[in-house]
Design an enzyme around this catalytic site. Structure first.
Site, short mmCIF file in Angstrom:
data_model
loop_
_atom_site.label_atom_id
_atom_site.label_comp_id
_atom_site.label_asym_id
_atom_site.label_seq_id
_atom_site.Cartn_x
_atom_site.Cartn_y
_atom_site.Cartn_z
CG ASN A 210 95.30 30.66 -58.98
OD1 ASN A 210 94.59 29.74 -59.33
ND2 ASN A 210 94.97 31.51 -58.01
CG ASP A 279 98.51 34.49 -50.56
OD1 ASP A 279 97.60 34.28 -49.73
OD2 ASP A 279 99.26 33.59 -50.99
CE LYS A 289 93.91 46.71 -73.77
NZ LYS A 289 93.79 46.38 -75.18
CG PHE A 323 92.89 21.89 -50.60
CD1 PHE A 323 91.68 21.67 -49.97
CD2 PHE A 323 93.26 21.01 -51.62
CE1 PHE A 323 90.86 20.61 -50.32
CE2 PHE A 323 92.46 19.95 -51.99
CZ PHE A 323 91.25 19.75 -51.34
CE LYS A 337 100.56 27.49 -46.70
NZ LYS A 337 100.67 27.17 -48.12
CE LYS A 341 96.74 29.71 -44.29
NZ LYS A 341 96.26 30.28 -45.55
O1 PMT Z 1 91.22 23.71 -59.12
P1 PMT Z 1 92.15 22.60 -59.56
O2 PMT Z 1 92.67 22.83 -60.95
O3 PMT Z 1 91.53 21.25 -59.38
O4 PMT Z 1 93.45 22.66 -58.65
C1 PMT Z 1 93.40 22.28 -57.31
C2 PMT Z 1 94.32 23.11 -56.42
C3 PMT Z 1 95.77 22.90 -56.82
C4 PMT Z 1 93.95 24.60 -56.55
C5 PMT Z 1 94.06 22.62 -54.94
O5 PMT Z 1 94.46 21.27 -54.84
C6 PMT Z 1 94.82 23.45 -53.93
O6 PMT Z 1 95.97 23.21 -53.62
N1 PMT Z 1 94.13 24.51 -53.37
C7 PMT Z 1 94.72 25.45 -52.42
C8 PMT Z 1 95.51 26.49 -53.14
C9 PMT Z 1 96.09 27.54 -52.20
O7 PMT Z 1 95.73 28.67 -52.28
O8 PMT Z 1 96.92 27.06 -51.31
P2 PMT Z 1 97.73 27.99 -50.18
O9 PMT Z 1 98.70 27.05 -49.62
O10 PMT Z 1 98.19 29.26 -50.80
O11 PMT Z 1 96.59 28.33 -49.13
C10 PMT Z 1 96.34 27.55 -47.97
C11 PMT Z 1 94.86 27.58 -47.61
O12 PMT Z 1 94.47 28.91 -47.26
C12 PMT Z 1 93.96 27.16 -48.75
O13 PMT Z 1 92.91 26.38 -48.19
C13 PMT Z 1 93.43 28.47 -49.30
O14 PMT Z 1 92.11 28.32 -49.85
C14 PMT Z 1 93.38 29.35 -48.06
N2 PMT Z 1 93.62 30.78 -48.33
C15 PMT Z 1 94.75 31.21 -48.94
C16 PMT Z 1 94.95 32.55 -49.16
C17 PMT Z 1 93.98 33.47 -48.75
N3 PMT Z 1 94.12 34.76 -48.95
N4 PMT Z 1 92.87 33.04 -48.14
C18 PMT Z 1 92.68 31.71 -47.91
O15 PMT Z 1 91.65 31.30 -47.35
#
Ligand code: PMT
Length: 401
Positions: A210, A279, A289, A323, A337, A341
């Site tokens: 991403n 995810d 490759k 986040f 969330k 979580k």
């Molecule tokens: O790095 P930058 O360019 O500054 O960009 C910042 C950002 C956009 C990446 C940041 O602001 C942000 O939104 N980060 C969270 C991205 C994310 O994965 O969001 P989510 O809504 O999919 O996940 C929710 C939370 O679960 C997040 O805290 C994530 O770290 C966590 N997660 C998600 C999936 C996973 N398999 N394990 C996790 O722990």
């Protein structure tokens, strides 16, 4: 950074407001700070170094060359000693130098070398203050985390009336004090921050990933370290240099990130999951490759573990900050969330707007807790880091009772 009595390094530049810095120095001393002074040559035309030497009882640094020999390079030792550096008054010229990263005298060299928060109180003629170039320099420095104490309006030394007067010294002292308190509020706290996006390999050269640049997480790690925390930064592949004073672990995949987080979780007080964790991952990675002609019709995916949810499930008492990257119903999805979580705080952002979030310098976030939602304006990521850690420090404090 100094321990014991907090040290404020007051930088004085060549403006008539320099005489007010004498009062500022006394005010800071009365509030319990140790004050050291660094001046530009121009500032010494307005007030002599002897005045500040007498007020502070400390040597005053002016020249890179003429001072008595020190055991350590002088501008570096000053930079390291400072808990806060405050430039009062700051001329348009010095602000321009700071914005460009120029270091051609003792003051600007020290400002460039220090990791301490920077407070800037500009003072200049109204037209200079309003000029496009000056406005841009202010924005550049703000985006890097400098705190500005805006000049006031009134009669100026040049006879004009308008904006540009040095702010009231009590307001400047308050801003310095706030930064000084902040600079120690995470001492003794272990903060684990995740940053960047994970990459899930398809073959040795291709991956699912991403657009996360790591800027958000790195800013949080840097700010936490600056405030005295022990910081572990677990980051996906990004092109940012290691922040100062942090343990940095560079990983590629979600599984590696999970292992690095879990290995440190038992000693952690706060976890901030700003990483964009994939995810899903390809169910199998090709060892070689994949040739164009052998391309599969589809790539089978497997679900990655949700690291944050796993930490929430443990109910360990560690303060958990997640986040949420959303493209619609930002707050509602973030609230879901928060609950699913089992975390203390979710920082939600709308990533459907390409000018914010992924890869940009700015963002607008919603702080979502069980108590409600706070919305910010568009802010630099360093300002968001500072604001977020203010909230973390307050939550830690309220837990202590
Ligand atoms: O790095 P930058 O360019 O500054 O960009 C910042 C950002 C956009 C990446 C940041 O602001 C942000 O939104 N980060 C969270 C991205 C994310 O994965 O969001 P989510 O809504 O999919 O996940 C929710 C939370 O679960 C997040 O805290 C994530 O770290 C966590 N997660 C998600 C999936 C996973 N398999 N394990 C996790 O722990």
């Amino acid at each position: 950074m100094a321990r014991g009595k907090p040290t404020i390094l007051v930088g004085i530049t060549g403006g008539i407001g320099a005489y007010k810095s004498c009062e500022l120095v006394r005010l800071l001393q009365k509030r319990g700070f140790r004050v050291k002074v660094v001046m530009t040559e121009a500032a010494t035309r307005f007030v002599t170094p002897l005045t500040f030497r007498t007020l502070t009882g400390e040597p005053v640094a002016v020249s890179l060359w003429a001072d008595e020999p020190e055991s350590k390079v002088h501008h570096i030792s000053l930079a390291e000693e400072a808990d806060v550096m405050a430039i009062v008054p700051c001329t348009a010229n010095v602000m321009a130098k700071l914005a460009q990263g120029r270091a051609d005298d003792m003051l600007t060299t020290t400002a460039l070398a220090t990791e301490a928060p920077l407070v800037i109180a500009p003072a200049m003629n109204t037209h200079m203050w309003r000029k496009e170039t000056t406005r841009r320099n202010v924005e550049v420095l703000r985006a890097r985390g400098a705190v500005f104490v805006e000049p006031g309006t009134g009669e100026l030394a040049c006879g004009d009336v308008g904006e540009g007067r040095l702010a009231d010294v009590r307001i400047i002292a308050n801003a310095i004090e706030t930064e000084a308190l902040r600079s120690r509020d995470l001492v003794g706290v272990h903060v684990l921050v995740t940053a960047g996006g994970t990459q899930e390999p398809i073959d040795p050269v291709r991956f699912i990933g991403n657009h996360s640049s790591g800027k958000t997480g790195f800013a949080i790690a840097e700010e936490a370290a600056r405030r005295g925390a022990r910081v572990s930064l677990i980051t996906g592949p990004v092109s940012l240099p290691d922040p100062f004073n942090c343990e940095v672990v560079r990983v590629q995949t979600a599984l590696q990130m999970r292992a690095a987080v879990l290995a440190r979780f038992d000693t952690t007080d706060v976890v901030v999951m700003s990483a964009a964790v994939a995810d899903f991952r390809p169910a199998a990675m090709s060892a070689d490759k994949i040739k164009k002609g052998d391309a599969p019709e589809a790539i089978e995916l497997e679900r990655n573990p949700d690291i944050l949810a796993e930490l929430g499930e443990r109910g360990s008492g560690v303060l958990l900050v997640g986040f949420a990257a959303e493209t619609n119903e930002v707050v509602t999805n973030a609230q879901a969330k928060l609950e699913a979580k089992r975390v203390d705080l979710i920082v939600a952002n709308d990533v459907s707007d390409p000018s914010m979030g992924f890869g940009t310098e700015h963002n607008k976030v919603y702080y979502v807790t069980a108590d409600g939602v706070d919305e910010t304006p568009v802010l630099g990521k360093r300002t968001i880091a500072r604001d977020l850690l203010d909230r973390v420090a307050a939550l830690l404090q309220s837990r202590k009772g």
